[in-house]
Design a protein around this motif. Structure first.
Motif, PDB file in Angstrom:
ATOM      1  N   VAL A 208       0.827  -1.201   0.000  1.00  0.00           N
ATOM      2  CA  VAL A 208       0.000   0.000   0.000  1.00  0.00           C
ATOM      3  C   VAL A 208       0.869   1.263   0.000  1.00  0.00           C
ATOM      4  O   VAL A 208       0.481   2.305  -0.550  1.00  0.00           O
ATOM      5  CB  VAL A 208      -0.988  -0.013   1.199  1.00  0.00           C
ATOM      6  N   ARG A 209       2.060   1.184   0.563  1.00  0.00           N
ATOM      7  CA  ARG A 209       2.984   2.333   0.539  1.00  0.00           C
ATOM      8  C   ARG A 209       3.378   2.669  -0.903  1.00  0.00           C
ATOM      9  O   ARG A 209       3.375   3.844  -1.302  1.00  0.00           O
ATOM     10  CB  ARG A 209       4.219   2.031   1.371  1.00  0.00           C
ATOM     11  N   GLU A 210       3.706   1.651  -1.688  1.00  0.00           N
ATOM     12  CA  GLU A 210       4.091   1.880  -3.080  1.00  0.00           C
ATOM     13  C   GLU A 210       2.906   2.379  -3.903  1.00  0.00           C
ATOM     14  O   GLU A 210       3.040   3.283  -4.726  1.00  0.00           O
ATOM     15  CB  GLU A 210       4.657   0.597  -3.688  1.00  0.00           C
ATOM     16  N   ALA A 211       1.731   1.772  -3.684  1.00  0.00           N
ATOM     17  CA  ALA A 211       0.536   2.200  -4.416  1.00  0.00           C
ATOM     18  C   ALA A 211       0.173   3.642  -4.061  1.00  0.00           C
ATOM     19  O   ALA A 211      -0.192   4.442  -4.932  1.00  0.00           O
ATOM     20  CB  ALA A 211      -0.633   1.263  -4.097  1.00  0.00           C
ATOM     21  N   ASN A 212       0.282   3.972  -2.779  1.00  0.00           N
ATOM     22  CA  ASN A 212      -0.023   5.321  -2.326  1.00  0.00           C
ATOM     23  C   ASN A 212       0.916   6.337  -2.977  1.00  0.00           C
ATOM     24  O   ASN A 212       0.505   7.436  -3.373  1.00  0.00           O
ATOM     25  CB  ASN A 212       0.107   5.389  -0.802  1.00  0.00           C
ATOM     26  N   ALA A 213       2.194   5.980  -3.080  1.00  0.00           N
ATOM     27  CA  ALA A 213       3.178   6.871  -3.702  1.00  0.00           C
ATOM     28  C   ALA A 213       2.828   7.138  -5.164  1.00  0.00           C
ATOM     29  O   ALA A 213       2.933   8.280  -5.650  1.00  0.00           O
ATOM     30  CB  ALA A 213       4.581   6.272  -3.588  1.00  0.00           C
ATOM     31  N   ILE A 214       2.388   6.094  -5.871  1.00  0.00           N
ATOM     32  CA  ILE A 214       2.000   6.266  -7.276  1.00  0.00           C
ATOM     33  C   ILE A 214       0.813   7.215  -7.399  1.00  0.00           C
ATOM     34  O   ILE A 214       0.799   8.127  -8.242  1.00  0.00           O
ATOM     35  CB  ILE A 214       1.671   4.897  -7.909  1.00  0.00           C
TER      36      ILE A 214
END
Length: 305
Positions: A208-214
């Motif tokens: 979710v951290r990577e998705a949130n960054a995108i």
């Protein structure tokens, strides 16, 4: 609208009167609420203020590093508590219990740090919507309804507890805080934990951290949403290449609001939604689907838990 000059003067005086000559520890997250409190408290108690940033392991990508850069001149203590939070959250699936676990863990860490300095007061950036939602039973904010009953402090100081978010931003301007802080997008106190449905694990937080960054990379500069983020909903089926995948479902949310009491979804162009979905599914292994949440608040809340 708040009379900014009058509020600042009265808040500084109130903090000074409440704390006296005692040391004060404060919860600094780097958001506009806690940053305003830090500046008010610094003016009120000077060197008796000890700001503390707790890295819960539930922060956004690059968050802790950026906070360290922004507040390097105020003797900020950074506490790496990721293992403590993940251990406390193990097996917890209920959203309310999750918030209470996080709220108690925060307090115990602040108590521990306060004992090192002899501080007897805790200062935090609670705002009016936090109180309304916690007291109204909508959800327990970690710094209000999520706090434990027993707290080892002589008192808790909340200088902006009667302000809405837009008013806090006005005060931030009056305090001449950096524009990056004044306009910083809200981020929940429990962090990415409330963007993972069900049990929180390091692996889920990493996704979710990577998705949130995108999502933030694609939307913040172009659309200036009140808030935008990604959340991990659960598992679903998909296909990558010619292989059937039982992978994660990621929800994208972008809303416009004034004070967080109500919010409306932003009507994003199909091309942008397609771009976000394509990036998330291609750049993050194990994600099978991306959906866009178009529910206003009410009936939904902005965050998922």
């Amino acid at each position: 609208m708040v009379n900014v000059t009058k509020f600042i003067n009265e808040a500084v005086e109130a903090i000074s009167r409440r704390a006296g000559d005692e040391k004060v520890v404060m919860a600094l997250s780097g958001g506009v609420d806690s940053s305003v409190c830090a500046e008010l408290a610094k003016r009120a108690v000077g060197d008796n203020l000890q700001p503390i940033y707790v890295d819960t392991g539930l922060m956004r990508k690059g968050e802790s590093e950026r906070i360290c850069e922004l507040f390097c001149d105020i003797n900020l203590i950074m506490v790496d508590a990721a293992e403590e939070f993940f251990s406390a959250l193990k097996g917890v699936v209920d959203p309310e219990e999750k918030r209470k676990v996080i709220g108690e863990k925060f307090i115990r860490i602040f108590e521990r740090e306060a004992r090192k300095t002899g501080a007897r007061y805790l200062l935090q950036g609670t705002i009016y919507p936090d109180r309304i939602e916690s007291e109204g039973g909508i959800k327990s904010h970690h710094n209000v309804g999520g706090m434990p009953l027993h707290i080892d402090f002589d008192g808790i100081i909340e200088p902006i507890e009667d302000l809405y978010k837009d008013e806090v931003r006005e005060v931030a301007g009056g305090l001449h805080l950096p524009l990056e802080i004044q306009h910083r997008m809200p981020f929940p106190g429990p962090g990415l934990a409330v963007r993972v449905i069900g049990e929180v694990t390091p692996d889920k937080i990493a996704i979710v951290r990577e998705a949130n960054a995108i999502v933030e990379q694609e939307l913040v500069e172009k659309y200036r949403p009140w808030q935008c983020f990604a959340a991990l909903l659960g598992l679903g089926t998909g296909v990558k290449g010619d292989v059937r995948l039982h992978g994660w479902i990621v929800a994208v949310r972008a809303v416009a609001s004034r004070d967080a009491m109500t919010a409306d979804p932003i009507e994003l162009p199909w091309e942008m939604l397609h771009r976000i979905a394509s990036r998330i599914t291609s750049e993050i292994p194990g994600v099978a689907r991306v959906v866009y949440d178009i529910t206003p608040k009410p009936p939904a809340t902005i965050e998922y838990e």
